[in-house]
Design an enzyme around this catalytic site. Structure first.
Site, PDB file in Angstrom:
ATOM      1  N   CYS A  70       0.558  14.803  -1.296  1.00 24.34           N
ATOM      2  CA  CYS A  70      -0.900  14.904  -1.425  1.00 24.34           C
ATOM      3  C   CYS A  70      -1.578  14.648  -0.076  1.00 24.34           C
ATOM      4  O   CYS A  70      -1.339  13.600   0.549  1.00 24.34           O
ATOM      5  CB  CYS A  70      -1.404  13.896  -2.452  1.00 24.34           C
ATOM      6  N   CYS A  73      -4.095  11.281  -0.016  1.00 24.16           N
ATOM      7  CA  CYS A  73      -3.629   9.900  -0.094  1.00 24.16           C
ATOM      8  C   CYS A  73      -3.661   9.271   1.299  1.00 24.16           C
ATOM      9  O   CYS A  73      -3.660   9.983   2.310  1.00 24.16           O
ATOM     10  CB  CYS A  73      -2.205   9.859  -0.647  1.00 24.16           C
ATOM     11  N   HIS A 127      -3.975   7.745  -6.051  1.00 20.84           N
ATOM     12  CA  HIS A 127      -3.768   9.136  -6.428  1.00 20.84           C
ATOM     13  C   HIS A 127      -3.944   9.359  -7.927  1.00 20.84           C
ATOM     14  O   HIS A 127      -4.371  10.441  -8.358  1.00 20.84           O
ATOM     15  CB  HIS A 127      -2.359   9.579  -6.001  1.00 20.84           C
ATOM     16  N   HIS A 178      -5.734  14.571  -6.594  1.00 19.02           N
ATOM     17  CA  HIS A 178      -6.281  13.295  -6.135  1.00 19.02           C
ATOM     18  C   HIS A 178      -7.778  13.227  -6.457  1.00 19.02           C
ATOM     19  O   HIS A 178      -8.491  14.223  -6.322  1.00 19.02           O
ATOM     20  CB  HIS A 178      -6.076  13.173  -4.620  1.00 19.02           C
ATOM     21  N   HIS A 180     -11.326  13.297  -6.057  1.00 17.67           N
ATOM     22  CA  HIS A 180     -12.167  13.653  -4.918  1.00 17.67           C
ATOM     23  C   HIS A 180     -13.260  14.607  -5.367  1.00 17.67           C
ATOM     24  O   HIS A 180     -13.192  15.209  -6.434  1.00 17.67           O
ATOM     25  CB  HIS A 180     -11.339  14.312  -3.811  1.00 17.67           C
TER      26      HIS A 180
END
Length: 352
Positions: A70, A73, A127, A178, A180
């Site tokens: 990811c 992260c 995450h 993730h 966001h």
């Protein structure tokens, strides 16, 4: 609130937002990266009078990486990411694959560049978290970041509107799991905003009233579609909801954008919004896919007409069914909803 500005290896800006002044944000991006792409191209749809953005470089953006790869992260030894720090609270950085950018080619040859800026807002270093699982202090930090970026991006040359939003869930089309969101600084005023302001102007001319305030007052008085409320905010299902589960969240005081909210209003938003998100997740016992969209005033026009509010909607209409934008919605823009808004509001209120 501590605000630390630094840069990634390719020159893109990265901003950390921290509640603690002793946060160390000295970590450096050690990657070797190509230069960021140039601005996209704007083309005018002559039949609708709307701008369409052509951003072909986004075909190569990161798509559904495994969790151990990811890019959002925190960085770890041997695996640098978009966030050089080993931990963070909230981080905002220029999108590596932006729809809009200030990096304009020297030779335009009649092309209208997609001037502006696109940023990624990482809500948490965890995450496996979601906005619904954030504690209220963390939501407050996100609110500070949204307000900060709204104010700053509004000063960029050519920006017409700033849009803060979150897409959640693969069903919506999310390509990074993730937690966001994103911020678009558009080089124009978006079609939905133009249409809302046109209707608001006509309402003012006809009645002398404020369209958004009148809608909010009517929903609060009727109560039947209200999902949650406190002294400063109300969340309700709109009377003519387009989506099976759609909630609008309005502050009781009219403000043009997030940067205009008071400290008390920002603090009061957090528990109400998290409550609504958790109700959505409890509705079918699975994480609800959604789009969460802040509607803000344009930067330079009609700020007196606009009224900040959040539109939250999901494409899930049942536990194992999604609503797709098919012929009527996709081709004609005429929505058909499978769920009565009053039933949606009742079910959300009961999702304790």
């Amino acid at each position: 609130m501590k605000r630390t500005v630094t840069h990634l290896a390719d020159g893109r800006e990265l901003i950390y937002f921290d509640r603690h002044d002793d946060a160390d944000r000295s970590a450096v991006d050690t990657r070797t990266l190509p230069p960021p792409p140039r601005a996209s191209e704007l083309r005018r749809d002559r039949l609708l009078g709307e701008w369409v953005t052509i951003a072909a470089h986004r075909q190569d953006r990161t798509y559904l990486p495994p969790s151990d790869q990811c890019p959002l992260c925190p960085s770890t030894p041997g695996r640098p990411t978009e966030i050089p720090a080993a931990d963070y609270e909230v981080a905002v950085f220029e999108n590596r694959f932006p729809s809009y950018s200030g990096r304009v080619p020297e030779q335009l040859d009649g092309v209208v560049p997609g001037l502006g800026r696109c940023e990624v807002v990482c809500f948490s270093p965890d995450h496996d978290a979601s906005f619904a699982t954030l504690d209220l202090a963390q939501v407050g930090t996100v609110m500070e970041a949204w307000a900060d970026r709204t104010a700053e991006l509004s000063t960029l040359p050519g920006v017409g509107q700033v849009f803060c939003f979150e897409n959640r869930g693969a069903e919506i089309g999310v390509t990074l799991a993730h937690p966001h969101g994103q911020i678009y600084a558009y080089p124009f005023v978006t079609p939905r905003t133009e249409r809302m302001l046109q209707v608001a102007r006509a309402h003012r001319d006809e009645t002398g009233g404020d369209l958004f305030a009148d809608v909010l007052a009517a929903e609060r008085a009727a109560e039947v579609r209200v999902v949650a409320a406190n002294d400063l905010w109300t969340a309700f299902v709109p009377e003519a909801a387009r989506w099976p589960f759609e909630v609008h969240v309005f502050p009781h005081r009219k403000v043009p954008d997030l940067s205009a909210l008071s400290a008390e209003e920002r603090a009061a938003f957090a528990p109400l919004y998290v409550d609504v998100l958790r109700r959505l997740d409890r509705l079918f016992g699975v994480p609800m896919p959604y789009v969460s969209a802040w509607h803000q005033a344009p930067v330079a026009v009609d700020r007196d007409l606009a009224y900040l509010h959040l539109q939250l909607f999901s494409s899930r209409r049942a536990a194992n069914k999604l609503k797709y934008l098919a012929g009527s919605e996709a081709a004609m823009g005429a929505f058909v909803n499978d769920v009565y808004p009053e039933d949606a509001a009742r079910r959300l209120r009961e999702a304790e």
